[in-house]
Design a protein around this motif. Structure first.
Motif, PDB file in Angstrom:
ATOM      1  N   LYS A 132      -6.792  -0.371 -14.836  1.00 41.40           N
ATOM      2  CA  LYS A 132      -6.046  -1.150 -15.827  1.00 41.40           C
ATOM      3  C   LYS A 132      -6.911  -2.268 -16.405  1.00 41.40           C
ATOM      4  CE  LYS A 132      -2.366  -3.030 -17.869  1.00 41.40           C
ATOM      5  NZ  LYS A 132      -1.891  -2.539 -19.192  1.00 41.40           N
ATOM      6  N   ASN A 177       0.841  -1.197   0.000  1.00 38.75           N
ATOM      7  CA  ASN A 177       0.000   0.000   0.000  1.00 38.75           C
ATOM      8  C   ASN A 177       0.883   1.257   0.000  1.00 38.75           C
ATOM      9  OD1 ASN A 177      -1.894   1.985   0.314  1.00 38.75           O
ATOM     10  ND2 ASN A 177      -2.891   1.082   2.106  1.00 38.75           N
ATOM     11  N   ILE A 201      -6.388   2.118  -9.246  1.00 36.94           N
ATOM     12  CA  ILE A 201      -5.467   2.070 -10.391  1.00 36.94           C
ATOM     13  C   ILE A 201      -5.400   0.667 -10.967  1.00 36.94           C
ATOM     14  CG2 ILE A 201      -3.038   2.328 -11.046  1.00 36.94           C
ATOM     15  CD1 ILE A 201      -2.944   4.669  -8.989  1.00 36.94           C
ATOM     16  N   GLY A 202      -5.401  -0.338 -10.105  1.00 35.59           N
ATOM     17  CA  GLY A 202      -5.448  -1.723 -10.588  1.00 35.59           C
ATOM     18  C   GLY A 202      -6.728  -2.004 -11.342  1.00 35.59           C
ATOM     19  N   ASP A 234      -6.572   4.088  -3.471  1.00 37.82           N
ATOM     20  CA  ASP A 234      -6.107   4.507  -4.794  1.00 37.82           C
ATOM     21  C   ASP A 234      -5.421   3.368  -5.528  1.00 37.82           C
ATOM     22  OD1 ASP A 234      -7.072   7.046  -4.427  1.00 37.82           O
ATOM     23  OD2 ASP A 234      -5.156   7.909  -3.825  1.00 37.82           O
ATOM     24  N   ILE A 235      -4.686   2.544  -4.795  1.00 30.75           N
ATOM     25  CA  ILE A 235      -3.981   1.436  -5.433  1.00 30.75           C
ATOM     26  C   ILE A 235      -4.984   0.448  -6.011  1.00 30.75           C
ATOM     27  CG2 ILE A 235      -3.643  -0.206  -3.534  1.00 30.75           C
ATOM     28  CD1 ILE A 235      -0.913   1.068  -5.911  1.00 30.75           C
ATOM     29  N   SER A 266      -3.685  -4.216  -3.328  1.00 31.79           N
ATOM     30  CA  SER A 266      -2.603  -4.386  -4.299  1.00 31.79           C
ATOM     31  C   SER A 266      -3.149  -4.178  -5.701  1.00 31.79           C
ATOM     32  CB  SER A 266      -1.979  -5.786  -4.188  1.00 31.79           C
ATOM     33  OG  SER A 266      -2.850  -6.781  -4.690  1.00 31.79           O
ATOM     34  N   LEU A 267      -2.271  -3.803  -6.623  1.00 38.80           N
ATOM     35  CA  LEU A 267      -2.672  -3.579  -8.012  1.00 38.80           C
ATOM     36  C   LEU A 267      -3.221  -4.846  -8.643  1.00 38.80           C
ATOM     37  CD1 LEU A 267       0.442  -1.483  -9.106  1.00 38.80           C
ATOM     38  CD2 LEU A 267      -1.892  -0.605  -8.950  1.00 38.80           C
ATOM     39  N   SER A 268      -2.504  -5.953  -8.474  1.00 38.73           N
ATOM     40  CA  SER A 268      -2.889  -7.194  -9.135  1.00 38.73           C
ATOM     41  C   SER A 268      -4.210  -7.743  -8.616  1.00 38.73           C
ATOM     42  CB  SER A 268      -1.785  -8.254  -8.978  1.00 38.73           C
ATOM     43  OG  SER A 268      -1.532  -8.506  -7.602  1.00 38.73           O
ATOM     44  N   TYR A 278      -6.985  -5.599  -9.929  1.00 38.70           N
ATOM     45  CA  TYR A 278      -7.167  -5.906 -11.354  1.00 38.70           C
ATOM     46  C   TYR A 278      -8.082  -7.123 -11.500  1.00 38.70           C
ATOM     47  CZ  TYR A 278      -5.922  -6.920 -16.247  1.00 38.70           C
ATOM     48  OH  TYR A 278      -5.965  -7.156 -17.603  1.00 38.70           O
ATOM     49  N   TYR A 316      -1.676   9.625 -12.569  1.00 38.29           N
ATOM     50  CA  TYR A 316      -2.365   8.650 -13.411  1.00 38.29           C
ATOM     51  C   TYR A 316      -3.117   9.397 -14.510  1.00 38.29           C
ATOM     52  CZ  TYR A 316      -4.989   4.537 -14.807  1.00 38.29           C
ATOM     53  OH  TYR A 316      -5.519   3.510 -15.531  1.00 38.29           O
TER      54      TYR A 316
END
Length: 337
Positions: free
Chosen positions: A259, A73, A255-256, A251-252, A225-227, A230, A286
């Motif tokens: 994507k 984070n 952003i994931g 926010d993370i 987490s981003l992944s 996602y 971003y």
């Protein structure tokens, strides 16, 4: 008469050993009244710090642990850096310890306390329900940062956070005011009586206020987490999905999720709008600039450290439950429909 030790001085003054050490070494963070009380005892009993240097070293480690829940984070990075700077400025050793999001922070901190002989602990993130039940098991001062914890008054424990319920309601209000009705939420595991639950409750309060019923199919659980975000967003993008907007609880996560949206051939905000939470630097850079709820990271860090030091020094604090204000950053990721 047996010469007094630093531990005896601490007991007579009603403070910790580290506070006596810091008073005798003229550290500026010791309350003047407390310092004078200690010096009066020293003078009365003709205490000589030099004769007790070995005991002083054994008893006052000046170690403070920052127990960080989760390691992916970026919002925590700014807070940790400021905490380290402030603790070191006051002569403390800032020991940063990362644990997994699913780990028991109380158990991990208990081990650290035994191993490192800690003077205090700052918990960065964690489970409110667990803190409420078990935080008082620590005899040393503790501050929980970024998580609201109901605490008894006049104890050596405190929490410093934002009003997660109100902030999430503000984010959801912004989406609804821009015409969105089919809104998905990406957040952490619910049911732990923590910030995730408070943010979800705030979002639900906003929807009820606007006469909108939430479809539980549109809640996707994710780690910070981003992944993972996602993957969570990908599950929401089923054929024919009516979703026009997403509220992400960090926010993370946003952003994931973004994507995943663009990888599916959709555009932000033309097809799906998105708003995050935290206000990290990455949100600003971003493309498009992310709408988000900005938390005051530096203030969270500064106040958490200040309160911990005051508790270590045996000082009384006006309140052990501090809530700071958040700010709406509108960005360019939410479209009016």
């Amino acid at each position: 008469m047996t010469p007094l030790t630093i531990k005896d001085i601490a007991q007579l003054a009603g403070v910790g050993v580290s506070t006596v050490s810091r008073a005798l070494n003229n550290y500026p963070d010791v309350n003047e009244e407390t310092k004078q009380k200690i010096l009066a005892i020293v003078e009365k009993y003709n205490y000589s710090p030099n004769q007790n240097a070995k005991i002083l070293k054994q008893n006052a480690t000046n170690n403070v642990s920052i127990v960080v829940k989760g390691s992916a984070n970026p919002f925590f990075e700014v807070i940790i850096e400021r905490m380290q700077q402030d603790l070191e400025k006051h002569g403390y050793n800032a020991l940063v310890n990362y644990i997994d999001e699913r780990s028991d922070e109380i158990s991990e901190a208990s081990k650290l306390n035994v191993e490192k002989k800690l003077e205090g602990i700052i918990f960065l993130g964690g489970t409110a329900g667990r803190f409420e039940k078990e935080l008082t098991k620590f005899r040393i001062p503790c501050v929980v940062s970024t998580v609201y914890v109901p605490l008894p008054p006049d104890c050596n424990k405190a929490c410093v956070c934002v009003d997660d319920r109100a902030a999430a309601a503000m984010a959801m209000d912004y989406l609804v005011e821009n015409g969105h009705r089919h809104i998905a939420i990406i957040g952490g595991e619910r049911g732990n009586r923590d910030g995730i639950d408070l943010r979800f409750e705030g979002a639900m309060e906003s929807l009820r206020k606007h006469g909108i019923e939430f479809d539980e199919r549109f809640y996707a659980e994710s780690k910070f987490s981003l992944s993972d975000a996602y993957s969570a967003m990908s599950r929401l993008l089923f054929p024919g999905t009516p979703i026009t907007a997403v509220l992400a609880m960090s926010d993370i996560m946003a952003i994931g999720a973004a994507k995943a949206i663009t990888d599916s051939g959709l555009k932000i905000p033309d097809d799906i709008s998105i708003i995050g939470y935290d206000g990290i630097d990455m949100a600003y850079f971003y493309n498009p600039t992310l709408a988000t709820i900005k938390q005051p990271a530096n203030e969270l860090a500064r106040i958490s450290v200040d309160i911990l030091i005051r508790l270590i020094n045996g000082e009384k604090i006006e309140s052990n439950q501090i809530q700071l204000e958040t700010e709406m950053i509108k960005g360019c990721s939410v479209k009016r429909i």
